[in-house]
Structures are given as C-alpha cells and as structure tokens.
Design a protein around this motif. Sequence first.
Motif, PDB file in Angstrom:
ATOM      1  N   PRO A 191       7.409  29.462  11.792  1.00 63.81           N
ATOM      2  CA  PRO A 191       6.201  29.519  12.965  1.00 63.81           C
ATOM      3  C   PRO A 191       6.091  28.836  13.416  1.00 63.81           C
ATOM      4  O   PRO A 191       6.283  26.899  12.808  1.00 63.81           O
ATOM      5  CB  PRO A 191       5.030  29.902  11.896  1.00 63.81           C
ATOM      6  CG  PRO A 191       5.390  29.704  10.821  1.00 63.81           C
ATOM      7  CD  PRO A 191       6.089  28.933  10.504  1.00 63.81           C
ATOM      8  N   THR A 192       5.315  28.851  14.499  1.00 61.95           N
ATOM      9  CA  THR A 192       6.008  27.640  15.952  1.00 61.95           C
ATOM     10  C   THR A 192       4.685  26.528  15.276  1.00 61.95           C
ATOM     11  O   THR A 192       4.385  25.623  15.569  1.00 61.95           O
ATOM     12  CB  THR A 192       5.479  27.453  17.398  1.00 61.95           C
ATOM     13  OG1 THR A 192       6.407  28.801  17.606  1.00 61.95           O
ATOM     14  CG2 THR A 192       4.934  27.028  18.471  1.00 61.95           C
ATOM     15  N   TRP A 193       3.121  27.372  14.954  1.00 64.00           N
ATOM     16  CA  TRP A 193       1.555  26.485  13.929  1.00 64.00           C
ATOM     17  C   TRP A 193       2.666  25.145  13.576  1.00 64.00           C
ATOM     18  O   TRP A 193       1.805  24.431  13.022  1.00 64.00           O
ATOM     19  CB  TRP A 193       1.030  27.506  13.951  1.00 64.00           C
ATOM     20  CG  TRP A 193       1.164  28.330  12.693  1.00 64.00           C
ATOM     21  CD1 TRP A 193       1.665  29.014  12.618  1.00 64.00           C
ATOM     22  CD2 TRP A 193       0.748  28.203  11.275  1.00 64.00           C
ATOM     23  NE1 TRP A 193       1.606  30.052  11.542  1.00 64.00           N
ATOM     24  CE2 TRP A 193       1.573  28.654  11.067  1.00 64.00           C
ATOM     25  CE3 TRP A 193       0.223  26.482  11.064  1.00 64.00           C
ATOM     26  CZ2 TRP A 193       1.936  28.619   8.814  1.00 64.00           C
ATOM     27  CZ3 TRP A 193       0.714  26.586   9.324  1.00 64.00           C
ATOM     28  CH2 TRP A 193       0.892  27.036   8.834  1.00 64.00           C
ATOM     29  N   SER A 194       3.405  25.719  12.791  1.00 67.53           N
ATOM     30  CA  SER A 194       3.923  24.704  11.667  1.00 67.53           C
ATOM     31  C   SER A 194       4.405  23.591  11.912  1.00 67.53           C
ATOM     32  O   SER A 194       4.103  22.413  11.211  1.00 67.53           O
ATOM     33  CB  SER A 194       4.095  24.985  10.392  1.00 67.53           C
ATOM     34  OG  SER A 194       5.284  25.922  10.802  1.00 67.53           O
ATOM     35  N   LYS A 195       5.009  23.628  13.210  1.00 67.44           N
ATOM     36  CA  LYS A 195       5.949  23.089  13.837  1.00 67.44           C
ATOM     37  C   LYS A 195       5.204  21.647  14.201  1.00 67.44           C
ATOM     38  O   LYS A 195       5.185  20.450  14.591  1.00 67.44           O
ATOM     39  CB  LYS A 195       7.104  23.571  14.673  1.00 67.44           C
ATOM     40  CG  LYS A 195       8.098  24.187  14.247  1.00 67.44           C
ATOM     41  CD  LYS A 195       8.892  24.503  15.400  1.00 67.44           C
ATOM     42  CE  LYS A 195       9.958  25.581  14.259  1.00 67.44           C
ATOM     43  NZ  LYS A 195      10.812  26.176  15.290  1.00 67.44           N
ATOM     44  N   MET A 196       3.468  22.534  15.240  1.00 69.88           N
ATOM     45  CA  MET A 196       2.776  21.831  15.524  1.00 69.88           C
ATOM     46  C   MET A 196       1.966  20.610  15.224  1.00 69.88           C
ATOM     47  O   MET A 196       1.907  19.669  15.588  1.00 69.88           O
ATOM     48  CB  MET A 196       1.936  22.552  16.302  1.00 69.88           C
ATOM     49  CG  MET A 196       3.396  23.490  17.714  1.00 69.88           C
ATOM     50  SD  MET A 196       4.192  21.801  19.284  1.00 69.88           S
ATOM     51  CE  MET A 196       5.437  22.506  18.776  1.00 69.88           C
TER      52      MET A 196
ATOM     53  N   ARG B  97      13.231  29.803  11.331  1.00 71.02           N
ATOM     54  CA  ARG B  97      12.354  31.115  10.786  1.00 71.02           C
ATOM     55  C   ARG B  97      10.518  29.531  10.642  1.00 71.02           C
ATOM     56  O   ARG B  97       9.920  30.552  10.262  1.00 71.02           O
ATOM     57  CB  ARG B  97      12.965  31.110   9.476  1.00 71.02           C
ATOM     58  CG  ARG B  97      14.095  31.870   9.707  1.00 71.02           C
ATOM     59  CD  ARG B  97      14.412  32.497   8.146  1.00 71.02           C
ATOM     60  NE  ARG B  97      15.637  31.429   7.791  1.00 71.02           N
ATOM     61  CZ  ARG B  97      16.520  30.789   7.587  1.00 71.02           C
ATOM     62  NH1 ARG B  97      17.068  31.721   7.373  1.00 71.02           N
ATOM     63  NH2 ARG B  97      16.744  29.824   6.530  1.00 71.02           N
TER      64      ARG B  97
ATOM     65  N   SER C 236      13.582  20.124  24.677  1.00 69.86           N
ATOM     66  CA  SER C 236      11.975  19.958  23.504  1.00 69.86           C
ATOM     67  C   SER C 236      12.146  18.908  22.255  1.00 69.86           C
ATOM     68  O   SER C 236      11.586  17.856  22.344  1.00 69.86           O
ATOM     69  CB  SER C 236      12.188  20.893  23.207  1.00 69.86           C
ATOM     70  OG  SER C 236      13.405  21.005  21.916  1.00 69.86           O
TER      71      SER C 236
ATOM     72  N   GLN D 108      18.617  20.740  20.455  1.00 66.02           N
ATOM     73  CA  GLN D 108      17.714  20.663  21.100  1.00 66.02           C
ATOM     74  C   GLN D 108      17.508  19.388  21.752  1.00 66.02           C
ATOM     75  O   GLN D 108      16.317  19.002  22.856  1.00 66.02           O
ATOM     76  CB  GLN D 108      16.671  19.872  20.049  1.00 66.02           C
ATOM     77  CG  GLN D 108      16.930  20.952  19.388  1.00 66.02           C
ATOM     78  CD  GLN D 108      15.507  22.435  19.857  1.00 66.02           C
ATOM     79  OE1 GLN D 108      14.861  21.739  20.065  1.00 66.02           O
ATOM     80  NE2 GLN D 108      16.243  23.077  19.435  1.00 66.02           N
TER      81      GLN D 108
ATOM     82  N   LEU E  80      12.486  21.158  15.300  1.00 66.55           N
ATOM     83  CA  LEU E  80      11.583  21.864  16.626  1.00 66.55           C
ATOM     84  C   LEU E  80      13.205  23.024  16.423  1.00 66.55           C
ATOM     85  O   LEU E  80      13.463  23.651  16.487  1.00 66.55           O
ATOM     86  CB  LEU E  80      12.100  21.264  17.614  1.00 66.55           C
ATOM     87  CG  LEU E  80      10.290  20.009  17.718  1.00 66.55           C
ATOM     88  CD1 LEU E  80      10.114  19.790  18.715  1.00 66.55           C
ATOM     89  CD2 LEU E  80       8.982  21.750  17.777  1.00 66.55           C
TER      90      LEU E  80
ATOM     91  N   HIS F 130      14.172  24.233  13.409  1.00 70.75           N
ATOM     92  CA  HIS F 130      14.078  25.262  12.706  1.00 70.75           C
ATOM     93  C   HIS F 130      13.746  26.356  13.505  1.00 70.75           C
ATOM     94  O   HIS F 130      13.009  26.919  14.110  1.00 70.75           O
ATOM     95  CB  HIS F 130      13.958  24.636  11.603  1.00 70.75           C
ATOM     96  CG  HIS F 130      13.423  25.570  10.644  1.00 70.75           C
ATOM     97  ND1 HIS F 130      13.316  26.322  10.334  1.00 70.75           N
ATOM     98  CD2 HIS F 130      13.983  24.899   9.074  1.00 70.75           C
ATOM     99  CE1 HIS F 130      13.516  27.046   8.657  1.00 70.75           C
ATOM    100  NE2 HIS F 130      14.043  25.710   8.429  1.00 70.75           N
TER     101      HIS F 130
END
Length: 180
Positions: free
Chosen positions: A77-82, A75, A24, A178, A71, A73
């Motif tokens: 959620p994926t939506w907050s990373k995106m 804990r 990633s 990563q 990326l 991290h």
Amino acid sequence: MIVFLAVIGCASAVYLLAHPRTPSGIKVVLVTAPPVGVVAWLLVEVYERLFTAGAVLAVFAVVLIAMIGLLAHPRLPTWSKMIVFGTVPAAALAWLLIVTADDTLKDPGEDPCSMYYGGVGASKAFPPQAYCRYEDGSTHDLATGTQFVFWVCFAVSLALLSVGLWQAVRHPRAFVRQLR
C-alpha cells in the motif's frame, strides 16, 4: 552567485516535482540527493573525512536503489511506501543529534560533559553513541532517548528498504520503469 545557482536549482527541482510526467524515480532522486550531497560536502570540506564521505555516498546509492524499488512494488500500500520517506530522515537526524550530543566542536569547557558532569565528551559514529568519560574510566551516556528513536527508525527503514531492494533485484524492468 552561489545563492543564485541554488535558487535556480531549487526552482527546477520544484518544477520537476510538480510536473505530472516526471517519473517517480527521478522525484526520489530530487528529494533525497541534495541533503546527502550537503552531508558529503561537509564531511570532505569541513571535517576532512574523505573515506566517510565515500561511505555515505555508497550507502546512499544502495538506499536510492531500494527506495525506487520500493516504489515499484505492486502490492504494497502507498502508506507503507511513504513511511520510508519519514523514517530515513528521522533516523539521520537522530544519528546527527546523538553524535553531536557531547558537543566536542564547541570550545573546551562549554560542552555538557565538562560543564555538568565533569568529564570529557566522546562519541562513536556507529552504533551511534555519545558519552562522557571520566578520569576513573567510568562513563555517562548522553542522548539515550534519541538512541531509542534512532534504532526504531533504523529498524523500520531497514525492513522496508530491504523489501525495496529485493523488488529491484527481482524485477529490474519495474525498477527501470520508475526512472523513465
């Protein structure tokens, strides 16, 4: 020849983005490096701003580390990373719209300040601001709504990227994972 090389580069990037074994971190570099490279090239070749291009590349290196750390991290959620992948380009686009709102690159007399307001256009890079300056010293701000969008996107990006940078500093092995 340049177009051919660009097509090959884009095809290679799409292949690596679609390939499931591509890490990633490498995907982040493939997505973010070309636009930043174009901006740096424009700053050097067109505007002859070598120092500014160097600053853009230095900030990009830190942001890249922060994005890859984000990326990694465990804990969040994926939506907050995106969200970062939307707010960073939105902030960059808003910045570009602000600093070019006075259209000083156009022919004199065609920029909005001289056509509509009777002043001279001016802009600042950071904090981004475009305004018309009049002979009496007063000013008229341009692109105030875009400034609001910039600051919202900038604040959200800065908060999330600081979490990613903190993650990269605290857990360098997760950061390196990563990229492998």
